[in-house]
Design a protein around this motif. Structure first.
Motif, PDB file in Angstrom:
ATOM      1  N   GLU A   1      -1.830  15.659   2.580  1.00  0.00           N
ATOM      2  CA  GLU A   1      -3.067  14.890   2.647  1.00  0.00           C
ATOM      3  C   GLU A   1      -2.953  13.647   3.534  1.00  0.00           C
ATOM      4  O   GLU A   1      -3.919  12.915   3.674  1.00  0.00           O
ATOM      5  N   ARG A   2      -1.760  13.399   4.089  1.00  0.00           N
ATOM      6  CA  ARG A   2      -1.582  12.213   4.932  1.00  0.00           C
ATOM      7  C   ARG A   2      -1.272  12.621   6.362  1.00  0.00           C
ATOM      8  O   ARG A   2      -0.758  13.708   6.621  1.00  0.00           O
ATOM      9  N   SER A   3      -1.549  11.711   7.282  1.00  0.00           N
ATOM     10  CA  SER A   3      -1.257  11.957   8.687  1.00  0.00           C
ATOM     11  C   SER A   3       0.246  11.912   8.912  1.00  0.00           C
ATOM     12  O   SER A   3       0.987  11.289   8.144  1.00  0.00           O
TER      13      SER A   3
ATOM     14  N   LEU B   1       3.560  14.548   0.790  1.00  0.00           N
ATOM     15  CA  LEU B   1       2.745  13.558   1.496  1.00  0.00           C
ATOM     16  C   LEU B   1       1.963  14.208   2.629  1.00  0.00           C
ATOM     17  O   LEU B   1       0.791  13.893   2.861  1.00  0.00           O
TER      18      LEU B   1
ATOM     19  N   HIS C   1       1.128   5.631  -2.250  1.00  0.00           N
ATOM     20  CA  HIS C   1       1.841   6.850  -1.870  1.00  0.00           C
ATOM     21  C   HIS C   1       3.127   7.096  -2.661  1.00  0.00           C
ATOM     22  O   HIS C   1       3.411   8.234  -3.037  1.00  0.00           O
TER      23      HIS C   1
ATOM     24  N   GLN D   1       0.832  -1.205   0.000  1.00  0.00           N
ATOM     25  CA  GLN D   1       0.000   0.000   0.000  1.00  0.00           C
ATOM     26  C   GLN D   1       0.864   1.250   0.000  1.00  0.00           C
ATOM     27  O   GLN D   1       0.556   2.229  -0.694  1.00  0.00           O
ATOM     28  N   HIS D   2       1.958   1.235   0.756  1.00  0.00           N
ATOM     29  CA  HIS D   2       2.867   2.379   0.740  1.00  0.00           C
ATOM     30  C   HIS D   2       3.369   2.639  -0.670  1.00  0.00           C
ATOM     31  O   HIS D   2       3.437   3.789  -1.122  1.00  0.00           O
TER      32      HIS D   2
ATOM     33  N   THR E   1       7.721  15.906  11.178  1.00  0.00           N
ATOM     34  CA  THR E   1       6.308  16.167  10.919  1.00  0.00           C
ATOM     35  C   THR E   1       5.771  17.120  11.966  1.00  0.00           C
ATOM     36  O   THR E   1       6.177  17.075  13.130  1.00  0.00           O
TER      37      THR E   1
ATOM     38  N   VAL F   1       5.707   5.829   5.334  1.00  0.00           N
ATOM     39  CA  VAL F   1       5.977   5.784   3.890  1.00  0.00           C
ATOM     40  C   VAL F   1       7.433   6.151   3.604  1.00  0.00           C
ATOM     41  O   VAL F   1       8.098   5.507   2.778  1.00  0.00           O
TER      42      VAL F   1
ATOM     43  N   MET G   1       1.549   8.391   8.994  1.00  0.00           N
ATOM     44  CA  MET G   1       1.633   7.765   7.679  1.00  0.00           C
ATOM     45  C   MET G   1       2.837   8.278   6.903  1.00  0.00           C
ATOM     46  O   MET G   1       3.520   7.521   6.213  1.00  0.00           O
ATOM     47  N   VAL G   2       3.120   9.573   7.018  1.00  0.00           N
ATOM     48  CA  VAL G   2       4.284  10.141   6.334  1.00  0.00           C
ATOM     49  C   VAL G   2       5.553   9.431   6.793  1.00  0.00           C
ATOM     50  O   VAL G   2       6.396   9.046   5.977  1.00  0.00           O
TER      51      VAL G   2
END
Length: 397
Positions: free
Chosen positions: A140-142, A137, A112, A107-108, A178, A149, A145-146
């Motif tokens: 739109e990503r948490s 990233l 992404h 999925q990563h 982040t 990925v 998640m960043v």
């Protein structure tokens, strides 16, 4: 005027002469380009074009360094991040990583990484590009998640370097931060009266599962994969050697810290003794098998055991949107099954076990995980008040 501006040369080990130079090139349109021209380690002539001479010179400096280290990969032969991702996922499968882990990595890659940077060549991707990718990233990503990925992107470069397809790993030099200022959410832990209610409600063939979960702190996957050869009822210790994933496949713990010895309370030992007498020893020797002798399905544990037990014991919430067959708000368990693991950790901490010992018993990969999850439980308000009072007394003497 000479057709080149700078020339580098050195003798290679095999006696051949490596020529590396920057040449000025005028296009038919009249525009000027600077060509970095060199021979690679295999004797093949390579060239790359730049708008500015200084960029061409800098590129040749890097090429010479990489050639000396034996890691140079020409842009023309470099593969794309998309192709490197495929090789990494193949490597993950060959190493026997669990299916759920491989699915998460896929999925990563597919959601992404490939859509944003899949077409970029490994040789043309550097540390500033990593930061730009992380920034994109983050739109739109948490934050979590960043981080995951970017970590997967780093693993892609590690595999590419192992295969000789990349000279460096730009992710290793990137310090991706982040902007997550949100406080870590504390785990929901049943109170002691609620835990006693759960123990009273845990009856029948699944009582040993509930009792063991509460007093050992094992993950659900570890409980489902627990075998009798890992349980020493005389010593009162069970050894975590493996786990069962969502598809019922056996595997090793996710990290080396997952392999551990866990002490058992007397109530858990008694429950396991009763379990040993009540069930047949199937081919897999599972402590908590299904009726067919196979590993229990986690969703079945929740739907057929955990939720009915908590709802029946009055430990439930009303679902905000779902309703039962009679049209009333659906009753759902107040806590998830993982709350038993949190409860076990809280009981260990209450007994003054050291943070390092709690980390070991819980199978955390690092002490950071232990403190991030349960740090607030190690707090001692009374001791803090005593300490600050002593500080005041010494200051005012």
């Amino acid at each position: 005027m000479k057709n080149y501006c700078k020339t580098h040369s050195r003798n290679l080990k095999n006696g051949a002469v490596e020529m590396a130079k920057v040449r000025k090139r005028t296009l038919p349109s009249g525009e000027v380009r600077w060509l970095a021209d060199y021979f690679d380690a295999g004797g093949n002539r390579r060239a790359k074009q730049f708008d500015k001479r200084k960029d061409a010179d800098a590129y040749l400096v890097k090429v010479r360094r990489d050639l000396q280290l034996g890691v140079h990969v020409a842009d023309s032969t470099s593969i794309t991040i998309k192709d490197a991702s495929k090789l990494w996922l193949e490597r993950c499968a060959a190493e026997g990583l669990e299916r759920s882990t491989r699915d998460a990595y896929a999925q990563h890659v597919n959601i992404h990484i490939v859509p944003l940077i899949g077409a970029r060549k490994l040789s043309q991707f550097n540390t500033p590009h990593v930061h730009a990718f992380a920034d994109e990233l983050a739109k739109e990503r948490s934050p979590a998640m960043v981080k995951r990925v970017v970590r997967s992107l780093g693993a892609i470069f590690v595999e590419a370097r192992r295969r000789g397809l990349a000279a460096t790993n730009p992710v290793s030099d990137a310090k991706v931060k982040t902007n997550d200022r949100r406080k870590l959410k504390r785990p929901e832990i049943p109170t002691k009266p609620e835990l006693r209610t759960i123990l009273d409600a845990a009856q029948g063939k699944h009582r040993a599962l509930i009792v063991t979960a509460l007093f050992s702190g094992l993950r659900a996957s570890e409980l489902r994969g627990l075998r009798w050869n890992a349980v020493d009822l005389k010593r009162g210790v069970l050894t975590v050697k493996g786990r069962v994933d969502a598809w019922g496949d056996f595997g090793l713990p996710k990290t080396s810290a997952g392999e551990r010895d866990v002490p058992l309370a007397p109530i858990a030992i008694n429950a396991l003794k009763q379990q040993r007498l009540a069930i047949a020893n199937g081919p897999d020797g599972l402590v908590f098998p299904s009726d067919e002798g196979t590993p229990l399905d986690h969703h079945n544990i929740l739907a057929r055991v955990w939720t009915p037990m908590l709802v029946g014991a009055g430990l439930f919430r009303l679902h905000p949107t779902r309703h039962d067959v009679e049209g009333d708000p659906l009753k759902v368990a107040k806590y998830n099954f993982h709350a038993l693991r949190h409860a076990a950790a809280s009981l260990f901490i209450e007994q003054k076990l050291s943070p390092k010992r709690v980390q070991t018993i819980m199978g955390h990969s690092s002490i950071t995980v232990t403190f991030d999850t349960y740090g607030h439980l190690f707090e001692d308000d009374a001791a803090d008040q005593t300490a600050v009072a002593e500080i005041e007394a010494r200051l005012l003497l």
